[in-house]
Write a protein that holds these residues in place. Structure first.
Motif, PDB file in Angstrom:
ATOM      1  N   HIS A  67       0.837  -1.205   0.000  1.00 47.79           N
ATOM      2  CA  HIS A  67       0.000   0.000   0.000  1.00 47.79           C
ATOM      3  C   HIS A  67       0.869   1.251   0.000  1.00 47.79           C
ATOM      4  O   HIS A  67       1.745   1.400   0.856  1.00 47.79           O
ATOM      5  CB  HIS A  67      -0.933   0.046   1.208  1.00 47.79           C
ATOM      6  CG  HIS A  67      -1.812   1.262   1.211  1.00 47.79           C
ATOM      7  ND1 HIS A  67      -2.816   1.440   0.287  1.00 47.79           N
ATOM      8  CD2 HIS A  67      -1.806   2.388   1.972  1.00 47.79           C
ATOM      9  CE1 HIS A  67      -3.410   2.609   0.505  1.00 47.79           C
ATOM     10  NE2 HIS A  67      -2.818   3.205   1.516  1.00 47.79           N
ATOM     11  N   HIS A  69       1.449   5.573  -1.909  1.00 44.67           N
ATOM     12  CA  HIS A  69       1.124   6.670  -2.827  1.00 44.67           C
ATOM     13  C   HIS A  69       2.449   7.374  -3.112  1.00 44.67           C
ATOM     14  O   HIS A  69       2.732   8.435  -2.540  1.00 44.67           O
ATOM     15  CB  HIS A  69       0.131   7.644  -2.182  1.00 44.67           C
ATOM     16  CG  HIS A  69      -0.975   6.968  -1.412  1.00 44.67           C
ATOM     17  ND1 HIS A  69      -2.085   6.454  -2.028  1.00 44.67           N
ATOM     18  CD2 HIS A  69      -1.109   6.686  -0.084  1.00 44.67           C
ATOM     19  CE1 HIS A  69      -2.885   5.902  -1.107  1.00 44.67           C
ATOM     20  NE2 HIS A  69      -2.311   6.031   0.072  1.00 44.67           N
ATOM     21  N   HIS A 254      -5.485  -0.891   5.827  1.00 43.73           N
ATOM     22  CA  HIS A 254      -5.697  -0.431   7.207  1.00 43.73           C
ATOM     23  C   HIS A 254      -6.526  -1.383   8.073  1.00 43.73           C
ATOM     24  O   HIS A 254      -5.974  -2.059   8.917  1.00 43.73           O
ATOM     25  CB  HIS A 254      -6.237   1.001   7.260  1.00 43.73           C
ATOM     26  CG  HIS A 254      -5.360   1.983   6.555  1.00 43.73           C
ATOM     27  ND1 HIS A 254      -4.006   2.059   6.812  1.00 43.73           N
ATOM     28  CD2 HIS A 254      -5.606   2.875   5.570  1.00 43.73           C
ATOM     29  CE1 HIS A 254      -3.468   2.976   6.036  1.00 43.73           C
ATOM     30  NE2 HIS A 254      -4.413   3.489   5.261  1.00 43.73           N
ATOM     31  N   ASP A 305       2.238   2.938   3.249  1.00 41.03           N
ATOM     32  CA  ASP A 305       1.484   4.162   2.968  1.00 41.03           C
ATOM     33  C   ASP A 305       2.474   5.204   2.432  1.00 41.03           C
ATOM     34  O   ASP A 305       3.598   4.854   2.089  1.00 41.03           O
ATOM     35  CB  ASP A 305       0.739   4.648   4.216  1.00 41.03           C
ATOM     36  CG  ASP A 305      -0.641   5.220   3.886  1.00 41.03           C
ATOM     37  OD1 ASP A 305      -0.887   5.556   2.714  1.00 41.03           O
ATOM     38  OD2 ASP A 305      -1.480   5.327   4.799  1.00 41.03           O
TER      39      ASP A 305
HETATM   40 ZN   LIG Z   1      -3.094   5.247   1.840  1.00 42.03          ZN
END
Ligand SMILES: [Zn+2]
Length: 438
Positions: A67, A69, A254, A305
């Motif tokens: 996960h 970005h 999450h 993340d």
């Molecule tokens: Zn995220």
């Protein structure tokens, strides 16, 4: 044979979690063609185009980040220690609003340098900007990636439609490209940013194209409370009611605020979970019940993340935090043992992303995504406990060599397909430029 790595300790992460204390591993046409104990035969050694002496090193499967970005890579340290809404509204969104193509490209290059240098061979990117540029760059630089054009549905129906079209076109164009190093998914951002009907349409499109789906869910307590107030139930129960979990591959990021009922629900499909412990801590979101999920047999993998909420992309750190947090959360040191934490960063990640080719293991026939770490450093002695050290003592900077499908992306900490010095300079240049636009 293309490459033979000899005299090396091999942490296989295969089903019986075998460790070969001193052995060899051969690579041919991107796959592991031979692996064994002791010395490779003369024929094997003489038939190899490249021979690497792995003395003092371990080989592990490349790490898998499920996960992130990375398009937000210039936001590291831009704002810390703020409540979530102020962090987003005052700091993140204004900066992201200024991001242009060159800045996003520079951010992603920086992230890929960091990932390869800390042993990550495969990463997931969920973002809305310039995804084609990233796919082209991954095709060039040799990493593996699962890419998706993220969608926020807080807009008109026409805009939703346009976003969905763009996401489908991207997914179709790039799925299984670059010799299978690139796969794609569909990604509604989250239940609080996507109305139910939009999530249903996205799911339908994913089914039509035979693609998996990825979404943030139950990240904060407020998100779950707001959803209960609005729809009368937990977002996971709501999505189940909508039928979106049927006949699909879901990876949910999450899952911090879930109870026994939701854990049963995840198990019944089965849905994969991406655990992002450091981001959840830094944003004050909480600690996911990973021990409970694993005990139920749910596949839980690891993610970082973005660097805006972490602030790094080193999965080795993430793995250590995941293990320590569950012990503390459960007041029980037996929860999430080292072997299981390492499994989360390797094989579980491959399953969560739906990767073929026994990725996340080192065994004959598996794709040769291999990392070597320098194991003769003081902090990794005595040398005889590789699982323990890999989780509780290893550092990203101990990674010396990285291979993806047998192609070497890093040799003795020198990157071979990314120009680190230039990329670092470019990232700083674009960050300074962004600041003048705010
Ligand atoms: Zn995220």
């Amino acid at each position: 044979m293309d490459t033979l790595i000899k005299n090396i300790t091999i942490i296989t992460m295969n089903r019986d979690q075998k460790v070969i204390q001193s052995g060899y591993l051969g690579v041919e046409n991107g796959k592991i063609s031979t692996i064994g104990d002791g010395e490779a035969s003369i024929e094997i050694e003489e038939g190899a185009k490249q021979v690497i002496n792995g003395k003092g090193k371990w080989a592990l499967p490349g790490l898998i980040n499920t996960h992130g970005h990375i398009g937000m890579g210039l936001l590291r340290g831009h704002a810390d220690d703020l409540p979530l809404h102020r962090w987003l509204e005052e700091k993140m969104w204004p900066f992201e609003g200024q991001l242009d193509r060159e800045a996003v490209f520079a951010a992603r290059q920086l992230a890929m340098v960091e990932m390869v240098k800390s042993g990550t061979t495969t990463f997931l990117e969920m973002y809305h900007l310039w995804m084609d540029d990233l796919a082209e760059e991954v095709e060039r630089n040799g990493m593996k990636a699962v890419l998706m054009r993220s969608m926020i549905g807080l807009c008109s129906e026409e805009e939703q439609k346009a976003k969905l079209q763009e996401a489908v076109a991207f997914a179709k164009a790039w799925n299984r490209q670059a010799n299978g190093r690139i796969q794609t998914m569909m990604a509604p951002h989250a239940p609080y940013t996507c109305p139910p009907a939009f999530i249903e349409r996205i799911t339908e499109a994913a089914r039509e194209e035979n693609l998996g789906l990825h979404m943030h869910i139950a990240e904060t307590k407020k998100e779950v409370e707001d959803h209960v107030n609005l729809y009368g139930m937990h977002p996971l129960n709501h999505l189940k009611e909508l039928g979106v979990f049927e006949n699909t591959h879901w990876l949910l990021a999450h899952c911090v605020h879930i109870g026994e009922e939701q854990i049963e629900l995840l198990k019944s499909y089965p849905i994969h979970v991406s655990h992002n412990p450091m981001s959840n801590l830094k944003l004050g979101s909480g600690i996911a019940p990973v021990g409970e999920m694993l005990a139920k047999g749910i596949n839980v993998a690891l993610g970082t993340d973005s660097v805006a909420s972490n602030n790094h992309l080193d999965l080795i750190e993430e793995m250590r935090f995941a293990a320590l947090l569950q012990k503390g959360r459960n007041l029980d040191p037996t929860v999430l043992p080292a072997e299981e934490a390492l499994m989360m960063a390797t094989r579980n990640g491959a399953l969560a992303l739906g990767l073929d080719g026994e990725v996340g293991t080192l065994q004959k026939g598996a794709e040769a995504d291999v990392i070597l770490v320098k194991a003769n450093e003081a902090h990794l002695q005595p040398w005889s406990h590789p699982f323990s050290h890999a989780v509780y003592a290893l550092k990203g900077a101990d990674v010396t060599d990285v291979f993806v499908q047998g192609v070497q992306l890093m040799e003795n900490r020198q990157l071979k397909t990314l120009d680190e010095e230039k990329i670092v300079a470019e990232a700083n240049k674009h960050y300074e430029r962004m600041l003048t636009l705010l």
